[in-house]
Design an enzyme around this catalytic site. Structure first.
Site, PDB file in Angstrom:
ATOM      1  N   GLY A  80       5.758   5.324  12.598  1.00  0.00           N
ATOM      2  CA  GLY A  80       7.062   4.618  12.719  1.00  0.00           C
ATOM      3  C   GLY A  80       6.915   3.370  12.074  1.00  0.00           C
ATOM      4  O   GLY A  80       7.550   2.261  12.556  1.00  0.00           O
TER       5      GLY A  80
ATOM      6  N   LEU B   3      -1.004  10.967   9.821  1.00  0.00           N
ATOM      7  CA  LEU B   3       0.052  10.434  10.166  1.00  0.00           C
ATOM      8  C   LEU B   3       0.677   9.818   8.714  1.00  0.00           C
ATOM      9  O   LEU B   3       1.685   9.244   9.009  1.00  0.00           O
ATOM     10  CB  LEU B   3      -0.172   8.883  10.793  1.00  0.00           C
ATOM     11  CG  LEU B   3      -0.850   8.923  12.201  1.00  0.00           C
ATOM     12  CD1 LEU B   3      -1.600   7.681  12.690  1.00  0.00           C
ATOM     13  CD2 LEU B   3       0.073   9.476  13.098  1.00  0.00           C
TER      14      LEU B   3
ATOM     15  N   TYR C 120     -15.971   6.448  -1.113  1.00  0.00           N
ATOM     16  CA  TYR C 120     -15.278   5.298  -0.360  1.00  0.00           C
ATOM     17  C   TYR C 120     -15.919   4.160  -0.638  1.00  0.00           C
ATOM     18  O   TYR C 120     -17.133   3.893  -0.203  1.00  0.00           O
ATOM     19  CB  TYR C 120     -15.169   5.997   1.136  1.00  0.00           C
ATOM     20  CG  TYR C 120     -14.520   7.045   1.431  1.00  0.00           C
ATOM     21  CD1 TYR C 120     -13.769   7.626   0.627  1.00  0.00           C
ATOM     22  CD2 TYR C 120     -14.910   7.449   2.928  1.00  0.00           C
ATOM     23  CE1 TYR C 120     -13.095   8.735   1.101  1.00  0.00           C
ATOM     24  CE2 TYR C 120     -14.140   8.795   3.006  1.00  0.00           C
ATOM     25  CZ  TYR C 120     -13.422   9.455   2.604  1.00  0.00           C
ATOM     26  OH  TYR C 120     -12.439  10.536   2.749  1.00  0.00           O
TER      27      TYR C 120
ATOM     28  N   GLY D  52       1.263   6.400   7.446  1.00  0.00           N
ATOM     29  CA  GLY D  52       1.597   5.502   8.507  1.00  0.00           C
ATOM     30  C   GLY D  52       3.155   6.069   8.540  1.00  0.00           C
ATOM     31  O   GLY D  52       3.647   5.384   9.630  1.00  0.00           O
TER      32      GLY D  52
END
Length: 343
Positions: free
Chosen positions: A216, A209, A53, A212
């Site tokens: 929503g 998610l 990372y 994203g």
């Protein structure tokens, strides 16, 4: 947040883990430290990073935060990963003893700790014998450099092979697997989840998610723009938006999540996260917030407990596509279930 066992170990972690892939890339050090502060203040105790990372910067940021907050650091369960290239040399990559030895020492130095609680193999390495990797990890446990180890992005057969090789040699066993898992991506349920359940390993879902989508952020047939990951990266947006946008299943899932969120007075992200958190074998869901506001909203999922009806609705509408063989209605697995009386 709930407390859960870290896979088949005796260590306890919170049901939401703070992922730090954004640290040093999408979040500067000041923001990253504030996100860490907010997470711990909310009761979280599990932090996940990786050497790759931002090429070590994320680990350094976490390390400086740990040093500045010794009281909080003493309560944190710290996880990192090794496997991907950290240099240009032929041995600067992979799961060989040579590369992992250096990778682990560098991670310990960047994090400023004497022991990493969970050291994860970031992906399978087909070139290195599994025995070499597992022996190194067992030695690292014996030396006190790591407490436990796990995997990330492994297939079901790879998990099972590693578990049985470790058992046959009386080496320390893996405790967790970190896979991509969300309402849009459920293919791990075919083989990987059963393999982990069989081994008693906990799941640490990343991208809960769906980048994203389940928060929503995106609209049908409208290319992302603005402060979203796809909007800020046009090349990535072009590659990943089109295929997912074209699937009717994507929008059926998003609409179902939005409907439940509206009825509950919750955010779409909270509903999607609550579904993942309640799945079988899940130990802790990894939150990848770029801002304090995103983290606050995501942590609100810990207060959302979906009803059986809501869970069933989301599970049915997001069912992954399966071919008839071997998983479908005419597949071998279904035939065996019918022969066994539906067990």
């Amino acid at each position: 947040m709930e407390y859960r066992k870290l896979g088949n170990s005796g260590t306890i972690v919170t049901s939401y883990c703070l992922g730090t892939m954004t640290f040093g890339a999408e979040a500067d050090e000041t923001t990253s430290h504030l996100i860490l502060d907010d997470y711990v203040e909310a009761g979280g105790n599990f932090i996940d990073t990786a050497n790759v990372y931002s090429l070590g910067v994320s680990e350094e940021i976490v390390g400086r935060w740990l040093k500045a907050r010794p009281e909080a650091a003493s309560q944190v369960v710290l996880a990192t990963k090794g496997r991907f290239p950290m240099g240009a040399g032929p041995n600067d990559i992979g799961l060989s003893r040579k590369h992992l030895n250096r990778a682990l020492e560098d991670s310990l130095r960047r994090l400023g700790v004497e022991q990493i609680d969970l050291y994860q193999m970031h992906a399978w390495d087909a070139l290195t014998p599994i025995e070499e990797t597992l022996r190194f990890l067992d030695d690292a446990v014996s030396a006190g450099k790591i407490a436990y180890y796990g995997f990330s992005n492994y297939l079901g057969w790879q998990v099972t092979k590693a578990v049985h090789v470790a058992k046959a040699n009386h080496w320390s066993a893996p405790v967790t697997l970190q896979p991509q898992y969300n309402l849009l991506v459920r293919d791990i349920e075919h083989e990987i989840v059963p393999a982990c359940l069989d081994a008693g390993m906990g799941l640490l879902p990343w991208s809960p998610l769906g980048g994203g989508w389940l928060a929503g952020k995106y609209q049908r047939d409208v290319m992302p723009s603005g402060a979203t990951r796809l909007g800020e990266n046009p090349n990535r947006g072009m590659e990943s938006f089109g295929p997912r946008n074209a699937q009717e299943r994507t929008w059926q899932i998003i609409d179902a999540v939005a409907e439940i969120a509206k009825d509950r007075g919750a955010s779409a992200a909270q509903v999607a996260l609550a579904w993942v958190e309640a799945r079988p074998a899940v130990t802790s869901v990894i939150l990848g917030a770029r801002t304090r506001e995103q983290l606050a909203d995501n942590l609100g999922a810990s207060k959302v407990k979906l009803s059986a009806e809501e869970t069933d609705k989301l599970t049915r509408i997001s069912m992954p596509q399966m071919s008839d063989y071997p998983y479908g209605e005419r597949g071998v697995s279904q035939r065996f279930r019918k022969m066994e009386g539906g067990r």
